[in-house]
Design a protein around this motif. Sequence first.
Motif, PDB file in Angstrom:
ATOM      1  N   UNK A  18       2.793   2.799  -3.529  1.00 17.98           N
ATOM      2  CA  UNK A  18       2.865   2.083  -3.937  1.00 17.98           C
ATOM      3  C   UNK A  18       4.203   2.377  -4.243  1.00 17.98           C
ATOM      4  N   UNK A  19       4.672   3.201  -3.986  1.00 20.79           N
ATOM      5  CA  UNK A  19       6.180   3.707  -4.490  1.00 20.79           C
ATOM      6  C   UNK A  19       7.379   2.419  -3.399  1.00 20.79           C
ATOM      7  N   UNK A  20       6.354   2.251  -2.428  1.00 15.08           N
ATOM      8  CA  UNK A  20       7.018   1.259  -1.470  1.00 15.08           C
ATOM      9  C   UNK A  20       6.643   0.165  -1.865  1.00 15.08           C
ATOM     10  N   UNK A  21       6.470  -0.440  -2.928  1.00 13.86           N
ATOM     11  CA  UNK A  21       5.703  -1.846  -3.439  1.00 13.86           C
ATOM     12  C   UNK A  21       5.417  -2.721  -2.727  1.00 13.86           C
ATOM     13  N   UNK A  22       4.296  -2.145  -1.816  1.00 16.73           N
ATOM     14  CA  UNK A  22       3.714  -2.662  -0.519  1.00 16.73           C
ATOM     15  C   UNK A  22       2.276  -2.770  -1.209  1.00 16.73           C
ATOM     16  N   UNK A  23       2.403  -2.359  -2.613  1.00 15.48           N
ATOM     17  CA  UNK A  23       0.536  -2.791  -2.807  1.00 15.48           C
ATOM     18  C   UNK A  23       0.603  -2.913  -4.476  1.00 15.48           C
ATOM     19  N   UNK A  24       1.827  -4.314  -5.172  1.00 16.07           N
ATOM     20  CA  UNK A  24       2.411  -4.800  -5.728  1.00 16.07           C
ATOM     21  C   UNK A  24       0.681  -5.155  -6.863  1.00 16.07           C
ATOM     22  N   UNK A  25       1.591  -5.150  -8.070  1.00  8.20           N
ATOM     23  CA  UNK A  25      -0.071  -5.328  -9.225  1.00  8.20           C
ATOM     24  C   UNK A  25      -1.563  -5.523  -8.743  1.00  8.20           C
ATOM     25  N   UNK A  26      -1.233  -3.971  -8.497  1.00  4.26           N
ATOM     26  CA  UNK A  26      -3.147  -3.302  -8.482  1.00  4.26           C
ATOM     27  C   UNK A  26      -3.633  -4.020  -7.393  1.00  4.26           C
ATOM     28  N   UNK A  27      -2.556  -4.460  -6.403  1.00  8.20           N
ATOM     29  CA  UNK A  27      -2.756  -5.082  -4.931  1.00  8.20           C
ATOM     30  C   UNK A  27      -3.873  -3.848  -4.316  1.00  8.20           C
ATOM     31  N   UNK A  28      -4.166  -4.651  -2.923  1.00  8.04           N
ATOM     32  CA  UNK A  28      -4.968  -3.797  -1.862  1.00  8.04           C
ATOM     33  C   UNK A  28      -5.885  -2.464  -2.153  1.00  8.04           C
ATOM     34  N   UNK A  29      -5.958  -2.184  -1.308  1.00  9.92           N
ATOM     35  CA  UNK A  29      -7.666  -1.845  -0.850  1.00  9.92           C
ATOM     36  C   UNK A  29      -7.422  -0.416  -0.246  1.00  9.92           C
ATOM     37  N   UNK A  92      -8.685   3.657   6.196  1.00 17.49           N
ATOM     38  CA  UNK A  92      -8.655   2.306   5.821  1.00 17.49           C
ATOM     39  C   UNK A  92      -7.413   2.671   4.916  1.00 17.49           C
ATOM     40  N   UNK A  93      -6.323   1.496   5.194  1.00 18.13           N
ATOM     41  CA  UNK A  93      -5.395   0.628   3.998  1.00 18.13           C
ATOM     42  C   UNK A  93      -5.518  -0.536   3.909  1.00 18.13           C
ATOM     43  N   UNK A  94      -5.502  -0.384   3.103  1.00 14.63           N
ATOM     44  CA  UNK A  94      -5.389  -2.485   2.526  1.00 14.63           C
ATOM     45  C   UNK A  94      -4.475  -3.060   2.009  1.00 14.63           C
ATOM     46  N   UNK A  95      -3.551  -3.506   1.959  1.00 13.03           N
ATOM     47  CA  UNK A  95      -1.778  -3.334   1.408  1.00 13.03           C
ATOM     48  C   UNK A  95      -0.980  -5.515   1.566  1.00 13.03           C
ATOM     49  N   UNK A  96      -0.474  -5.277   0.697  1.00 14.02           N
ATOM     50  CA  UNK A  96      -0.012  -6.772   0.406  1.00 14.02           C
ATOM     51  C   UNK A  96       1.701  -6.630   0.747  1.00 14.02           C
ATOM     52  N   UNK A  97       2.434  -5.919   1.916  1.00 16.19           N
ATOM     53  CA  UNK A  97       3.335  -6.466   2.126  1.00 16.19           C
ATOM     54  C   UNK A  97       4.124  -7.745   2.175  1.00 16.19           C
ATOM     55  N   UNK A  98       5.840  -7.661   1.683  1.00 21.02           N
ATOM     56  CA  UNK A  98       5.786  -9.230   1.876  1.00 21.02           C
ATOM     57  C   UNK A  98       6.126  -9.265   3.348  1.00 21.02           C
ATOM     58  N   UNK A  99       6.838  -8.719   4.016  1.00 19.19           N
ATOM     59  CA  UNK A  99       6.826  -8.794   6.041  1.00 19.19           C
ATOM     60  C   UNK A  99       5.466  -9.527   6.525  1.00 19.19           C
ATOM     61  N   UNK A 100       4.250  -8.628   6.010  1.00 21.74           N
ATOM     62  CA  UNK A 100       2.739  -9.013   6.991  1.00 21.74           C
ATOM     63  C   UNK A 100       2.322 -10.051   6.362  1.00 21.74           C
ATOM     64  N   UNK A 101       3.007 -10.550   4.914  1.00 22.88           N
ATOM     65  CA  UNK A 101       2.485 -11.572   4.817  1.00 22.88           C
ATOM     66  C   UNK A 101       2.560 -12.656   5.059  1.00 22.88           C
ATOM     67  N   UNK A 102       4.672 -12.718   4.895  1.00 20.90           N
ATOM     68  CA  UNK A 102       5.073 -13.811   5.846  1.00 20.90           C
ATOM     69  C   UNK A 102       4.811 -14.292   6.799  1.00 20.90           C
ATOM     70  N   UNK A 103       5.048 -13.074   6.994  1.00 19.24           N
ATOM     71  CA  UNK A 103       4.400 -13.511   8.966  1.00 19.24           C
ATOM     72  C   UNK A 103       3.294 -13.837   9.530  1.00 19.24           C
ATOM     73  N   UNK A 104       2.582 -13.368   8.634  1.00 16.78           N
ATOM     74  CA  UNK A 104       0.937 -14.545   9.146  1.00 16.78           C
ATOM     75  C   UNK A 104       1.506 -15.686   8.928  1.00 16.78           C
TER      76      UNK A 104
END
Length: 204
Positions: A18-29, A92-104
């Motif tokens: 969360x501190x890294x901003x990898x699950x912004x706006x309550x995203x991720x699980x 299991x970690x599910x995150x919404x990082x910019x790098x993963x999202x854009x690269x996908x």
Amino acid sequence: MTDNLQLHELVSACHWLGAKGWAPATGGNMSVRQDADWCWLSESGKDKGNLTSADFLQVSIADNHAPSGRKPSAETGLHTLIYRLYPQAHAVLHVHTVNATVLSRVEKSATLQLNGYEMQKCLRGQTSHLDTVPMAIFDNDQDIDALAKRIEDYAQTHPLPYGFLLRGHGLTCWGRNVAEARRHLEGLEFLFECELQRRLLERL
């Protein structure tokens, strides 16, 4: 009873990402396995950087039922699928990082091939930068049951040892315990950033 130590470690991992901003706006699980039948999964709509153990719900791995009646995360079916497919998976970690999202989205094929990076060795079983690490990419779908079925069908013939990408959505990764899942997440995020930068520079 769940393994209190593993749940405590999962809460700490949530604060870290969360501190890294990898699950912004309550995203991720996030989840941790309790045993062969149950897991503990983050409640829907919670800020992952401020989770406590009380924000995790007991969920049936077989049918996604939450006895508490509270609402588990939207992607519950993906977590329970991983626990059914891989008995060795315990977090299991599910995150919404910019790098993963854009690269996908940048990668148009169904598999992202990572090779030539020393940091590949942070992934369990990888011993050389000369190996190729395939990361499956699945088209995003709001119908989680349908998405889980596509992933399950793919996994029958293609191992998913670390995780997978959802196109335009993010990364789901796992490990034999919370520490390994966290290491895989951090390592893959580094590799995704390297791959994005490499592709950008090659276009100059």
